[in-house]
Design an enzyme around this catalytic site. Structure first.
Site, mmCIF file in Angstrom:
data_model
loop_
_atom_site.group_PDB
_atom_site.id
_atom_site.type_symbol
_atom_site.label_atom_id
_atom_site.label_comp_id
_atom_site.label_asym_id
_atom_site.label_seq_id
_atom_site.Cartn_x
_atom_site.Cartn_y
_atom_site.Cartn_z
ATOM 1 N N LYS A 13 -56.215 -87.425 -21.616
ATOM 2 C CA LYS A 13 -57.513 -87.336 -22.276
ATOM 3 C C LYS A 13 -57.988 -85.884 -22.319
ATOM 4 O O LYS A 13 -57.324 -84.984 -21.791
ATOM 5 C CB LYS A 13 -58.528 -88.212 -21.535
ATOM 6 N N TYR A 42 -73.037 -56.212 -16.922
ATOM 7 C CA TYR A 42 -74.434 -56.626 -16.934
ATOM 8 C C TYR A 42 -75.003 -56.746 -15.529
ATOM 9 O O TYR A 42 -74.338 -57.222 -14.603
ATOM 10 C CB TYR A 42 -74.580 -57.980 -17.639
#
Length: 358
Positions: A35, A255
């Site tokens: 899946k 950042y």
């Protein structure tokens, strides 16, 4: 020319892991769980790679099952969430899909259907997501018998909540609960074992197991990495160094200036980021690999790039390939640094990263 950021998929490693699951299952058979686009590896590629080994596949929903048929694979496919609409029942009958039935409304759809595929009945033994209460199983089977559907029932299934924890007794309790609930139907198949259950000493696996993450080389067990369990990594996430420079003491990178050099530090920028599915929360000290050396991330992961400390690989240069996870750095180890699990990392690699099948 496209970026060199790719996810390399080893179908040989996939087959190795499936065969290991089969060997560990003892007398049980193993349905390959593919899946979530084959846990991010490409559902059609995975289905084709395992078609000679796996006699049955398992997915979450009908779209995934149809993708397997689209790959030309004809083996039975179990839909672990069962039908999501009455139309799914008819399609499943046409396509040799097997439905896991867990709810009363699904039972009504079966009663109203002209043709019904093979069925599994889900027992809720404590996971408390889907499934009929153990005390209700007799009533479910009686209803199916009255609707002349009993002959379509292949077996019973449940799902373990804590099998990843070898110290938990919850799996034993769930197993006992399941066996008590299905005892009146000894001739029907029983499927309990997920990937983790294969690694629990003394855990009975009955007729069918459902290996998932272990097929892809990820660990299903708390505190252990896939390679420690004898599993081979199927996906190698790879990108290249696009820039190399030396940071001076006191200079930061990325950042938030969350990491600052305390001494001269050779630094590389790698062309991969959370826009590719690399976890943003994998920060400083998360391992990577370049030129046969283990290196570490520094600072925050950006959308399209991240920074690495090249102190351990001083000869690295732009264009060199960096392994973010794969043969040398376990995806489980990266997941630990990011505060998540390998399942999420593998299924989260985005569509802008090409899968290269080897």
């Amino acid at each position: 020319m496209p970026r060199a950021t790719v996810a390399r998929i080893s179908t040989e490693a996939l087959r190795h892991n499936y065969r290991k699951a089969v060997a560990m299952a003892g007398g049980a058979r193993a349905m390959a769980v593919i899946k979530a686009d084959g846990y991010g590896h490409g559902i059609q590629t995975v289905a084709r790679a395992l078609r000679e080994d796996a006699s049955k596949f398992a997915v979450a929903c009908i779209e995934e099952a149809l993708a397997i048929r689209g790959a030309g694979v004809t083996a039975p496919v179990v839909l672990l969430q069962g039908p999501h609409s009455p139309e799914d029942v008819a399609t499943s009958a046409d396509q040799d899909f097997e439905l896991v039935i867990h709810s009363e409304h699904q039972l009504r759809w079966l009663e109203e259907s002209v043709r019904v595929p093979a069925l599994w009945i889900k027992v809720n033994t404590g996971m408390n997501r889907l499934g009929f209460a153990p005390a209700d199983i007799a009533g479910v089977m009686e209803l199916l018998g009255n609707a002349e559907l009993a002959s379509r029932v292949t077996g019973f299934v449940t799902h373990f909540a804590c099998a990843d924890d070898a110290n938990s007794d919850n799996t034993a309790r769930q197993t006992a609960c399941f066996l008590d609930a299905v005892d009146p139907w000894p001739d029907l198949s029983r499927s309990l074992g997920n990937s983790a259950a294969h690694f629990l000493e003394g855990q009975p696996l009955f007729d069918w197991t459902r290996p998932g993450i272990m097929l892809y080389g990820g660990s299903p067990m708390i505190g252990q990495l896939g390679p420690e369990l004898g599993l081979q990594p199927v996906m190698t996430l790879e990108a290249e160094l696009t820039s190399v420079r030396t940071l001076k003491p006191g200079e930061s990178v990325g950042y938030g200036a969350s990491w600052t050099a305390t001494g001269e530090t050779p630094m590389g920028i790698v062309a991969v980021g959370y826009g590719d599915g690399y976890p943003r929360h994998a920060g400083t000290d998360t391992p990577a690999w370049v030129n046969g050396r283990r290196i570490r991330l520094i600072g925050r992961v950006s959308m399209d790039m991240l920074a690495v400390d090249l102190t351990e690989a001083p000869d690295a240069k732009p264009g060199d390939k960096v392994e973010l996870w794969g043969r040398n750095v376990s995806v489980d180890e990266v997941a630990q640094h990011a505060g998540t699990i390998g399942y999420e990392l593998l299924t989260g690699v985005t569509v802008r990263v090409p899968r290269v099948h080897e």
